[in-house]
Design a protein around this motif. Structure first.
Motif, short mmCIF file in Angstrom:
data_model
loop_
_atom_site.label_atom_id
_atom_site.label_comp_id
_atom_site.label_asym_id
_atom_site.label_seq_id
_atom_site.Cartn_x
_atom_site.Cartn_y
_atom_site.Cartn_z
N VAL B 88 0.88 -1.17 0.00
CA VAL B 88 0.00 0.00 0.00
C VAL B 88 0.92 1.21 0.00
O VAL B 88 1.75 1.36 0.89
N ALA B 89 0.83 2.04 -1.03
CA ALA B 89 1.69 3.22 -1.12
C ALA B 89 0.82 4.46 -0.91
O ALA B 89 -0.07 4.75 -1.70
N VAL B 90 1.10 5.15 0.20
CA VAL B 90 0.28 6.32 0.54
C VAL B 90 0.95 7.57 -0.02
O VAL B 90 2.18 7.72 0.07
N SER B 91 0.17 8.46 -0.61
CA SER B 91 0.71 9.78 -0.91
C SER B 91 -0.34 10.82 -0.57
O SER B 91 -1.54 10.58 -0.70
N VAL B 92 0.13 11.94 -0.05
CA VAL B 92 -0.78 12.99 0.42
C VAL B 92 -0.45 14.28 -0.30
O VAL B 92 0.72 14.62 -0.47
N GLU B 93 -1.48 14.98 -0.73
CA GLU B 93 -1.24 16.28 -1.33
C GLU B 93 -2.17 17.31 -0.69
O GLU B 93 -3.37 17.07 -0.56
N LEU B 94 -1.59 18.42 -0.26
CA LEU B 94 -2.41 19.54 0.17
C LEU B 94 -2.61 20.42 -1.05
O LEU B 94 -1.69 21.10 -1.48
N THR B 95 -3.80 20.36 -1.60
CA THR B 95 -4.04 21.10 -2.84
C THR B 95 -3.88 22.60 -2.57
O THR B 95 -4.05 23.07 -1.45
N VAL B 118 -0.53 8.98 8.63
CA VAL B 118 -1.53 8.03 8.14
C VAL B 118 -0.90 6.67 7.89
O VAL B 118 -1.44 5.64 8.28
N SER B 119 0.30 6.66 7.26
CA SER B 119 0.97 5.37 7.01
C SER B 119 1.24 4.64 8.30
O SER B 119 1.04 3.43 8.40
N THR B 120 1.71 5.37 9.32
CA THR B 120 2.02 4.75 10.60
C THR B 120 0.76 4.16 11.22
O THR B 120 0.78 3.04 11.74
N ALA B 121 -0.35 4.90 11.17
CA ALA B 121 -1.59 4.41 11.78
C ALA B 121 -2.09 3.17 11.06
O ALA B 121 -2.51 2.21 11.71
N LEU B 122 -2.04 3.18 9.73
CA LEU B 122 -2.51 2.01 8.97
C LEU B 122 -1.63 0.80 9.26
O LEU B 122 -2.11 -0.32 9.41
N ARG B 123 -0.31 1.04 9.39
CA ARG B 123 0.62 -0.06 9.64
C ARG B 123 0.46 -0.60 11.05
O ARG B 123 0.31 -1.79 11.26
N LEU B 146 -2.65 4.63 -2.69
CA LEU B 146 -3.67 5.33 -1.91
C LEU B 146 -3.32 6.82 -1.91
O LEU B 146 -2.35 7.24 -1.29
N ASP B 147 -4.08 7.59 -2.68
CA ASP B 147 -3.79 9.03 -2.79
C ASP B 147 -4.81 9.82 -1.99
O ASP B 147 -6.01 9.61 -2.11
N LEU B 148 -4.29 10.72 -1.16
CA LEU B 148 -5.17 11.55 -0.33
C LEU B 148 -5.01 12.99 -0.77
O LEU B 148 -3.91 13.51 -0.87
N TYR B 149 -6.14 13.63 -1.04
CA TYR B 149 -6.12 15.03 -1.45
C TYR B 149 -6.88 15.84 -0.41
O TYR B 149 -8.06 15.59 -0.17
N VAL B 150 -6.20 16.79 0.19
CA VAL B 150 -6.88 17.69 1.13
C VAL B 150 -7.46 18.83 0.30
O VAL B 150 -6.73 19.60 -0.32
#
Lengths: 247, 315
Positions: B88-95, B118-123, B146-150
């Protein structure tokens, strides 16, 4: 330093258990702190916690880009460099943690429109890195004579799969542990004649990762304070030694 | 000074001129400027399937804070050290539109921190059993991007981001795939390869490998971690602060708990105020109360999306 073994651990502590590295569960690794190893920085320190070594340099308070400056207080900038490669998310989170911790103790109103920059370079990595970086930052800020309301110290704990809390784990123990917690405490303001430093009751910074029960977490906070007190005693002794060398 | 001016100033002028006193007076009365009691979180919604192009997606709103999570599946060769696991590869972007501080371009510190949290919590919550992402032992496995967009940053970003990530993972369907004679991963029952993977050294992927392809309709999540950010302000505990409250808080404590009652993380990044054991305990208690609300919302959303295993009833 003498105080690496915690006195009077809590019940069922497993103090007698011997770890693979020969320490007991509540024994810290030997610490070293070299103050002012860098000539060009306003303040610097090298903090060694067993196999983990972090070099910290403090620049400032000095002018900064106008976009970043605050008209009422000094801002804190942290640069956390890993031993090799580029800084990733883990390093950026460490930067944020150290920055907010320093912001909590810095008397920022004394130097408006300036920045205090702390550069943390990991030289060697063997567990408890965040705590090591926090201690290095604290020592370097003292060396730079940046006005601080308090100094701070940090300690790392790991909970093994057997449920034992280990103080100051090395990298192998962190890897095998269920949960790892790093706790930072501010040293309480002390009177000039005080023999030993005391720590404030509250946790200044805390980062735990991994499943814990509430009881384990609170036990970890207590044990973390005891371990941090050992670190504070050492930091105080090392500071006194470096100051007496100046006279 | 505040007492002198408050009788003669309009409330709006008082708020702008003396923001600290304005806020302190609210908190002293046990209320907040938006009308919430100190221990009440903002209204929360979870919308699954917000992006039709993604394999799974969720749009989470906590008050004004909006985070979109999307998952895209791709096939990879498992790394040699872990031949039975996907990723699971997490990436986060603050738009750039999410807050005045956000700028387009390079990942900001806030985005990196959110990613790590988020990665730590999921792990540490064991949310995804990576072995469930295996297609063929040592040959093929799913990697879930897993891409997260704020989209709107109004405080409590970590809480919203973790919830969006969890909702998207819980609703994720893994396509049924076969490994055909050519050594390619193909959709089950289809001869033309929509998703193709060839082994690095040209060897065929064997369907009769040790694990074999085991069709899994839904990725079953191992636990439901949720987070709650609490602000410490003048010795008071304030739950789920918004952006202004976060800036005014003396310290922030983020607590992550899961549905098995475990404490997955406690994070306090410094701050002016220290948190003693009693304050930490009340943060943990508040996080558990919030967990029941959020987990029930999530179960309802998953039930409505007909994800098996969720009845829609509370726990």
């Amino acid at each position: 330093m003498s105080c690496t073994e915690l006195a009077g651990p809590g019940p069922g502590s497993g103090k007698e258990l011997l770890r693979a590295n020969g320490r007991s569960a509540h024994q810290l690794r030997s610490m070293q702190c070299e103050r002012g190893p860098l000539q060009r920085a306003d303040g610097s320190a090298r903090w060694c916690q067993g196999g983990s070594v972090v070099l910290a340099a403090v620049h400032g308070p000095r002018g900064t880009a106008s976009r970043k400056e605050d008209p009422e207080r000094a801002v804190v900038e942290i640069v956390f460099r890993p031993r090799s490669g580029l800084a990733g998310p883990a390093e950026r989170l460490a930067e944020a943690t150290v920055r907010r911790t320093v912001e909590g103790v810095l008397i920022a109103a004394l130097h408006p429109r300036t920045a205090v920059t702390v550069v943390l370079q990991v030289l060697s990595e063997d567990g408890g890195l965040l705590a090591c970086a926090l201690c290095a930052a604290s020592a370097a800020l003292v060396d730079a004579a940046v006005p601080l309301a308090r100094t701070f110290v940090a300690a790392t704990l790991a909970k093994t799969s057997e449920g034992v809390l280990l103080v100051d784990p090395d990298a192998a123990e962190e890897e095998a542990a269920d949960a790892v917690a790093t706790l930072a405490f501010a040293a309480r303001g002390e009177a000039p004649g005080d023999v030993a430093p005391t720590l404030a009751d509250g946790v200044l910074a805390c980062r735990s990762a991994g499943p814990l029960s509430d009881g384990d977490f609170l036990a970890a906070v207590d044990l973390g304070r005891a371990a941090a007190r050992c670190v504070a005693v050492f930091a105080r002794a090392s500071l006194e030694k470096s100051l007496s060398a100046l006279v | 000074m505040g007492a002198l001016v408050q009788d003669t100033l309009e409330p709006d002028a008082f708020r702008k001129l003396y923001p600290d006193q304005y806020y302190a007076r609210f908190v002293a009365e046990g209320l907040r400027p938006d009308g919430r009691p100190l221990l009440q979180a903002r209204p929360t919604t979870i919308a699954l399937g917000a992006v039709s192009a993604a394999d799974s997606s969720a749009l989470v709103k906590i008050g004004n804070t909006t985070v979109m999570a999307g998952i895209k599946l791709e096939v990879m060769v498992p790394v040699d050290e872990r031949p039975q696991e996907g990723q699971v590869a997490v990436s986060v972007e603050l738009t750039a539109l999410c807050s005045p501080d956000a700028r387009p371009g390079r990942f900001s510190e806030a985005a990196h921190c959110l990613n790590e949290q988020v990665s730590t919590a999921l792990r540490s919550g064991g949310v995804v059993n990576l072995q469930n992402l295996l297609i063929a032992h040592g040959r093929a496995a799913w990697v879930a991007y897993l891409d997260l967009y704020v989209l709107d940053a109004d405080g409590g970003l970590y809480d919203a981001a973790l919830l969006a990530a969890l909702a998207a993972l819980a609703a994720l369907r893994l396509p049924h795939v076969d490994v055909d004679d050519e050594g390619k991963v193909v959709p089950a029952g289809a001869s033309d390869a929509a998703m193709v993977l060839e082994d690095a050294d040209g060897q065929r992927l064997s369907a009769a490998g040790p694990a074999g392809p085991q069709p899994i309709a839904h990725l079953r999540v191992g636990s439901l971690p949720t987070a709650l950010t609490c602000a410490l302000y003048n010795g008071q505990l304030i739950v789920d602060p918004d952006r202004d409250e976060e800036a005014r808080a003396h310290a922030l404590v983020a607590v992550t708990v899961d549905d098995r009652g475990r404490l997955l993380g406690v994070e306090k990044q410094g701050g002016r105020a220290a948190a003693d054991a009693a304050a930490l305990q009340s943060c943990i208690a508040a996080a558990r109360v919030r967990h029941r609300e959020v987990a029930s919302l999530l179960r309802q959303a998953l039930h409505a999306a007909t994800v098996p295993g969720y009845s829609g009833a509370d726990s």
